[in-house]
Enzyme design. Structure first.
Site, PDB file in Angstrom:
ATOM      1  N   PHE A 127      -8.711  16.644 -28.038  1.00 47.44           N
ATOM      2  CA  PHE A 127      -9.838  16.267 -28.899  1.00 47.44           C
ATOM      3  C   PHE A 127      -9.302  15.469 -30.099  1.00 47.44           C
ATOM      4  O   PHE A 127      -8.303  15.856 -30.712  1.00 47.44           O
ATOM      5  CB  PHE A 127     -10.576  17.522 -29.368  1.00 47.44           C
ATOM      6  CG  PHE A 127     -11.867  17.204 -30.044  1.00 47.44           C
ATOM      7  CD1 PHE A 127     -12.997  16.924 -29.298  1.00 47.44           C
ATOM      8  CD2 PHE A 127     -11.954  17.154 -31.423  1.00 47.44           C
ATOM      9  CE1 PHE A 127     -14.203  16.603 -29.913  1.00 47.44           C
ATOM     10  CE2 PHE A 127     -13.154  16.837 -32.047  1.00 47.44           C
ATOM     11  CZ  PHE A 127     -14.279  16.555 -31.296  1.00 47.44           C
ATOM     12  N   ASP A 196      -5.776  25.442 -29.162  1.00 50.45           N
ATOM     13  CA  ASP A 196      -7.142  25.221 -29.622  1.00 50.45           C
ATOM     14  C   ASP A 196      -8.063  25.834 -28.566  1.00 50.45           C
ATOM     15  O   ASP A 196      -8.056  25.421 -27.398  1.00 50.45           O
ATOM     16  CB  ASP A 196      -7.393  23.709 -29.769  1.00 50.45           C
ATOM     17  CG  ASP A 196      -8.811  23.381 -30.231  1.00 50.45           C
ATOM     18  OD1 ASP A 196      -9.715  24.225 -30.063  1.00 50.45           O
ATOM     19  OD2 ASP A 196      -9.017  22.266 -30.748  1.00 50.45           O
ATOM     20  N   TYR A 221     -19.463  27.597 -33.263  1.00 44.54           N
ATOM     21  CA  TYR A 221     -20.830  27.132 -32.966  1.00 44.54           C
ATOM     22  C   TYR A 221     -21.050  26.726 -31.513  1.00 44.54           C
ATOM     23  O   TYR A 221     -22.148  26.303 -31.164  1.00 44.54           O
ATOM     24  CB  TYR A 221     -21.227  25.972 -33.900  1.00 44.54           C
ATOM     25  CG  TYR A 221     -20.277  24.793 -33.917  1.00 44.54           C
ATOM     26  CD1 TYR A 221     -20.238  23.870 -32.879  1.00 44.54           C
ATOM     27  CD2 TYR A 221     -19.414  24.596 -34.991  1.00 44.54           C
ATOM     28  CE1 TYR A 221     -19.376  22.791 -32.911  1.00 44.54           C
ATOM     29  CE2 TYR A 221     -18.539  23.524 -35.031  1.00 44.54           C
ATOM     30  CZ  TYR A 221     -18.531  22.622 -33.986  1.00 44.54           C
ATOM     31  OH  TYR A 221     -17.666  21.570 -34.010  1.00 44.54           O
ATOM     32  N   LYS A 222     -20.026  26.841 -30.673  1.00 46.07           N
ATOM     33  CA  LYS A 222     -20.217  26.477 -29.262  1.00 46.07           C
ATOM     34  C   LYS A 222     -20.640  27.733 -28.496  1.00 46.07           C
ATOM     35  O   LYS A 222     -21.760  28.195 -28.617  1.00 46.07           O
ATOM     36  CB  LYS A 222     -18.948  25.846 -28.708  1.00 46.07           C
ATOM     37  CG  LYS A 222     -18.535  24.559 -29.421  1.00 46.07           C
ATOM     38  CD  LYS A 222     -17.254  24.014 -28.829  1.00 46.07           C
ATOM     39  CE  LYS A 222     -16.670  22.886 -29.665  1.00 46.07           C
ATOM     40  NZ  LYS A 222     -17.449  21.655 -29.617  1.00 46.07           N
ATOM     41  N   ARG A 386     -21.669  15.211 -19.114  1.00 49.34           N
ATOM     42  CA  ARG A 386     -21.067  16.528 -19.342  1.00 49.34           C
ATOM     43  C   ARG A 386     -22.142  17.605 -19.355  1.00 49.34           C
ATOM     44  O   ARG A 386     -23.140  17.477 -20.067  1.00 49.34           O
ATOM     45  CB  ARG A 386     -20.356  16.456 -20.697  1.00 49.34           C
ATOM     46  CG  ARG A 386     -19.286  17.473 -20.928  1.00 49.34           C
ATOM     47  CD  ARG A 386     -18.529  17.151 -22.195  1.00 49.34           C
ATOM     48  NE  ARG A 386     -19.332  17.367 -23.389  1.00 49.34           N
ATOM     49  CZ  ARG A 386     -18.883  17.875 -24.535  1.00 49.34           C
ATOM     50  NH1 ARG A 386     -17.610  18.207 -24.642  1.00 49.34           N
ATOM     51  NH2 ARG A 386     -19.656  18.025 -25.571  1.00 49.34           N
TER      52      ARG A 386
HETATM   53  C1  LIG Z   1     -11.427  20.965 -28.707  1.00 47.87           C
HETATM   54  C2  LIG Z   1     -12.037  20.751 -30.049  1.00 47.87           C
HETATM   55  N1  LIG Z   1     -11.272  20.912 -31.146  1.00 47.87           N
HETATM   56  C3  LIG Z   1     -11.771  20.712 -32.380  1.00 47.87           C
HETATM   57  C4  LIG Z   1     -13.078  20.329 -32.569  1.00 47.87           C
HETATM   58  C5  LIG Z   1     -13.566  20.021 -33.956  1.00 47.87           C
HETATM   59  O1  LIG Z   1     -14.323  20.973 -34.492  1.00 47.87           O
HETATM   60  P1  LIG Z   1     -14.957  20.832 -35.972  1.00 47.87           P
HETATM   61  O2  LIG Z   1     -15.674  19.512 -36.006  1.00 47.87           O
HETATM   62  O3  LIG Z   1     -15.928  21.955 -36.003  1.00 47.87           O
HETATM   63  O4  LIG Z   1     -13.873  20.933 -36.944  1.00 47.87           O
HETATM   64  C6  LIG Z   1     -13.924  20.178 -31.464  1.00 47.87           C
HETATM   65  C7  LIG Z   1     -15.332  19.812 -31.634  1.00 47.87           C
HETATM   66  O5  LIG Z   1     -16.103  19.637 -30.723  1.00 47.87           O
HETATM   67  C8  LIG Z   1     -13.376  20.386 -30.162  1.00 47.87           C
HETATM   68  O6  LIG Z   1     -14.123  20.211 -29.063  1.00 47.87           O
END
Ligand SMILES: Cc1ncc(COP(=O)(O)O)c(C=O)c1O
Length: 427
Positions: A127, A196, A221-222, A386
């Site tokens: 990500f 992560d 929040y997911k 997705r």
């Molecule tokens: C794998 C992963 N890491 C980090 C994040 C970032 O999260 P945040 O924007 O809440 O910091 C996301 C957001 O979708 C994600 O999918």
């Protein structure tokens, strides 16, 4: 497979009652819980109570009397049950991105103290926020960021490797790493392991202590249904708990914040990952979300709620894959791995032969109430449709209906309408 099969699977589903925990809009099939979970039924009253009673009446007394002060740790203990961690090893605080900054800083400091290794390894397909944060931390602290594809992992883990930082379930493909095997590989090469868990916590079983990982962070929040921008979490293995460094050394991570000492003395354990005053309303909403996932524990024979959730998640994604292949032959290629051990709780499709329409098909589905999302491709990866499957509130008939809508969007060429081809800011 037909509609009757799906109805039979719903009738036999031991987790079906969990859906009543949520307020789901009518006419919506929500396949985006991997991006933003749905609203738990308990959240509005809980927030109203925190506002009217705990804040309105209790005022500042509520830090003690309403249990506000240790909420990050109490919620951390709930998260711990979902990720194979122990009580006292997790805190809920800040965002995923900020927590990643904190844990990666801790890992780099530890690597610096241990020797001359100066390379952080991650995947090109990770990500973006993970890569951006790693990029800036590496620049500031004299490390190099080495981006690889999964197949290059063994070679990349050389004598320079200080930290391996991976996302357990890939956000774009839904592919899942073998946490135990990869962590072992990192350790055998002398590197620390940072995970992560944004697409894992509450979605797939995770066993951080069994895998012997070093640091982990994840999202509220997911799959944890904590609400938009909910606090995230951070975990650290017990062997590092009293010596890791925290870069945002605020007063809430101090060993005795109300001594108001002029010098920072870190709290023991993971509590030092707290920085400043915590967002109580947001933590209260996350608490409600966590309870919706932990409710599966009561339905599981051995109290391990993630095992039945995983069984249902795989059955849902299997059903979706089967129905798409059966009813839309030749239109899509499957991007998500077919093997269960390599699949998270989402299914990602690409257009067969790179045909156009991925974005517009998702938009046409959303207009029909089937909410998934789209992730743009690049030189290495096609555009992705997705679909996330949260077993707490998605049923097998929902899967049938979602695919029926997809068939109609394709057969009627509905996706070609101009309004579905206009790109919006959030895809
Ligand atoms: C794998 C992963 N890491 C980090 C994040 C970032 O999260 P945040 O924007 O809440 O910091 C996301 C957001 O979708 C994600 O999918």
């Amino acid at each position: 497979m037909n509609l009757e099969d799906c109805r039979r699977l719903d009738a036999e589903d031991p987790l079906a009652a969990l859906r009543d925990q949520f307020i789901l809009p009518s006419g919506v099939i929500y396949l985006d819980g991997n991006s933003l979970g749905v609203l738990p039924r308990t959240t509005p009253d809980r927030i109203a109570n925190v506002i009217a009673n705990e804040w309105g009446e209790g005022l500042i007394r509520s830090w003690n009397n309403a249990g506000w002060f240790d909420l990050p740790q109490r919620l951390g203990d709930k998260v711990a049950r979902l990720i194979g961690a122990g009580a006292g090893e997790v805190v809920c605080t800040d965002s995923t991105s900020i927590n990643l900054y904190k844990v990666l800083f801790s890992a780099l400091s530890q690597a610096k103290a241990a020797g001359n290794r100066r390379v952080v390894i991650s995947e090109r397909s990770n990500f973006p926020t993970d890569l951006y944060i790693a990029e800036s931390l590496c620049r500031e602290h004299g490390f190099n960021l080495r981006l690889i594809d999964e197949s290059e992992l063994a070679d990349a883990l050389d004598e320079q490797a200080a930290v391996l930082m991976l996302t357990h379930v890939n956000y774009r493909t839904g592919a899942m790493h073998d946490m135990q095997a990869v962590t072992r590989m990192a350790h055998q090469a002398g590197a620390l392991m940072v995970w992560d868990l944004a697409h894992s916590a509450g979605a797939v079983p995770v066993a951080l202590n069994a895998a012997d990982a070093d640091f982990a962070i994840g999202c509220g929040y997911k799959y944890l249904n904590g609400g938009p921008g909910a606090p995230a979490f951070a975990w650290v293995h017990r062997r590092h708990a009293d010596r890791f460094e925290q870069p945002l050394s605020g007063w809430w991570g101090h060993a005795a914040p109300f001594e108001f000492s002029p010098h920072y003395r870190p709290a023991p354990g993971v509590g030092r990952y707290l920085c400043g005053t915590q967002p109580i309303l947001a933590l209260a909403a996350l608490d409600c979300g966590l309870d919706t996932v932990l409710a599966a524990e009561a339905l599981a024979g051995d109290g391990d709620g993630m095992a039945p959730l995983r069984t249902k998640s795989l059955a849902l994604t299997d059903t979706f894959i089967t129905l798409v292949e059966q009813r839309c032959p030749g239109r899509f290629t499957l991007v998500t791995p077919r093997e269960h051990a390599r699949r998270g709780s989402q299914v990602c499709l690409a257009m067969a032969d790179r045909a156009p329409g991925a974005y517009a098909i998702v938009q046409a589905l959303i207009a029909r109430g089937v909410i998934g999302d789209y992730r743009a491709g690049d030189s290495q990866m096609p555009d992705i449709l997705r679909f996330g499957f949260t077993p707490l509130y998605i049923g097998f008939e929902d899967v049938w209906n979602a695919v029926e809508h997809l068939v109609q969007v394709l057969e009627g060429e509905e996706w070609m309408r101009p309004e579905f081809n206009r790109k919006q800011a959030v895809t």
